[in-house]
Design a protein around this motif. Structure first.
Motif, PDB file in Angstrom:
ATOM      1  N   ASP A 163      24.747 -53.818  17.809  1.00 38.57           N
ATOM      2  CA  ASP A 163      26.532 -53.005  18.590  1.00 38.57           C
ATOM      3  C   ASP A 163      27.120 -52.487  18.163  1.00 38.57           C
ATOM      4  OD1 ASP A 163      25.585 -55.996  19.967  1.00 38.57           O
ATOM      5  OD2 ASP A 163      28.146 -57.451  19.014  1.00 38.57           O
ATOM      6  N   ASP A 164      27.135 -52.263  17.060  1.00 37.58           N
ATOM      7  CA  ASP A 164      27.719 -50.394  16.695  1.00 37.58           C
ATOM      8  C   ASP A 164      26.365 -49.451  17.109  1.00 37.58           C
ATOM      9  OD1 ASP A 164      30.215 -51.264  16.111  1.00 37.58           O
ATOM     10  OD2 ASP A 164      29.727 -50.680  13.914  1.00 37.58           O
ATOM     11  N   ALA A 165      24.909 -49.986  16.449  1.00 42.56           N
ATOM     12  CA  ALA A 165      24.175 -48.896  17.401  1.00 42.56           C
ATOM     13  C   ALA A 165      23.599 -48.769  18.960  1.00 42.56           C
ATOM     14  CB  ALA A 165      23.046 -48.677  16.261  1.00 42.56           C
ATOM     15  N   CYS A 166      24.617 -50.034  19.294  1.00 42.22           N
ATOM     16  CA  CYS A 166      24.403 -50.178  20.883  1.00 42.22           C
ATOM     17  C   CYS A 166      22.773 -49.903  21.662  1.00 42.22           C
ATOM     18  CB  CYS A 166      24.758 -48.667  21.862  1.00 42.22           C
ATOM     19  SG  CYS A 166      26.655 -48.261  21.536  1.00 42.22           S
ATOM     20  N   GLN A 167      22.574 -50.841  20.369  1.00 42.80           N
ATOM     21  CA  GLN A 167      21.059 -52.259  20.542  1.00 42.80           C
ATOM     22  C   GLN A 167      20.921 -52.905  22.016  1.00 42.80           C
ATOM     23  OE1 GLN A 167      19.183 -54.552  17.734  1.00 42.80           O
ATOM     24  NE2 GLN A 167      17.291 -54.931  18.805  1.00 42.80           N
ATOM     25  N   THR A 168      20.764 -53.016  23.434  1.00 44.27           N
ATOM     26  CA  THR A 168      20.303 -52.962  24.166  1.00 44.27           C
ATOM     27  C   THR A 168      19.092 -54.218  24.428  1.00 44.27           C
ATOM     28  OG1 THR A 168      18.717 -51.730  25.463  1.00 44.27           O
ATOM     29  CG2 THR A 168      21.904 -51.486  25.228  1.00 44.27           C
ATOM     30  N   VAL A 169      18.092 -54.482  24.130  1.00 43.79           N
ATOM     31  CA  VAL A 169      17.134 -54.705  24.325  1.00 43.79           C
ATOM     32  C   VAL A 169      16.593 -55.333  23.152  1.00 43.79           C
ATOM     33  CG1 VAL A 169      14.636 -55.640  25.001  1.00 43.79           C
ATOM     34  CG2 VAL A 169      16.158 -53.809  25.927  1.00 43.79           C
ATOM     35  N   HIS A 170      17.154 -56.433  22.903  1.00 39.99           N
ATOM     36  CA  HIS A 170      16.499 -57.458  21.599  1.00 39.99           C
ATOM     37  C   HIS A 170      15.660 -58.453  21.191  1.00 39.99           C
ATOM     38  CE1 HIS A 170      21.252 -57.304  20.688  1.00 39.99           C
ATOM     39  NE2 HIS A 170      21.537 -56.828  22.235  1.00 39.99           N
ATOM     40  N   HIS A 171      14.411 -57.283  21.248  1.00 43.44           N
ATOM     41  CA  HIS A 171      13.351 -57.282  20.538  1.00 43.44           C
ATOM     42  C   HIS A 171      13.364 -55.744  19.891  1.00 43.44           C
ATOM     43  CE1 HIS A 171       8.309 -58.619  21.254  1.00 43.44           C
ATOM     44  NE2 HIS A 171       8.898 -57.261  20.827  1.00 43.44           N
TER      45      HIS A 171
END
Ligand code: AMP
Ligand code: ZN
Length: 115
Positions: free
Chosen positions: A89-97
């Motif tokens: 979240d803190d790195a703003c990962q939006t696609v969880h692959h």
């Protein structure tokens, strides 16, 4: 393949992408919303949510060794490029692959953590 995972579907050719490189373990394709003149994502074909998700050493090594192939194919191996792996979240990962951003083609700001 994870259900409803957009990058699993891209890797499997089920939804379209502009492929840059592919082999038995990884595929690389153009980012839909490029942040730099060159912006390619490299993903393992096997689903792993992020870099902390028990990725086998051989696959991790292959994933990162594919970066230089992509850089050569895109003509930025000499000019330089930045490699980013957003995680959580803190790195703003939006696609969880898990995916490796390869960015280049223009001068970037200094090596500050944010782009
Ligand atoms: P991240 O914030 O690291 O999770 O980055 C996800 C990236 O995936 C963003 O740069 C998006 O522009 C990109 N993206 C999302 N959907 C697609 C798609 N269908 N094809 C190519 N890139 C995509
Ligand atoms: Zn997936």
């Amino acid at each position: 393949m994870a259900e409803d995972c957009i990058f699993c579907k891209i890797a499997a050719g089920e939804i379209p992408s502009t492929k840059v490189y592919e082999d038995d373990l990884v595929c690389a394709f153009e980012d839909l919303n490029p942040m730099m003149p060159v912006h390619v994502l490299i993903v393992p074909k096997e689903h792993h949510a992020n870099i902390g998700d028990n990725i086998p050493d051989a696959l991790m090594g292959h994933l990162f060794n594919s970066v230089k192939k992509v850089a050569e194919l895109k003509g930025i191996a000499e000019s330089g490029y930045r490699v980013i792996v957003n995680t959580g979240d803190d790195a703003c990962q939006t696609v969880h692959h898990v995916h490796v951003h390869v960015l280049g083609g223009a001068k970037m700001n200094d090596g500050s953590p944010a782009l």
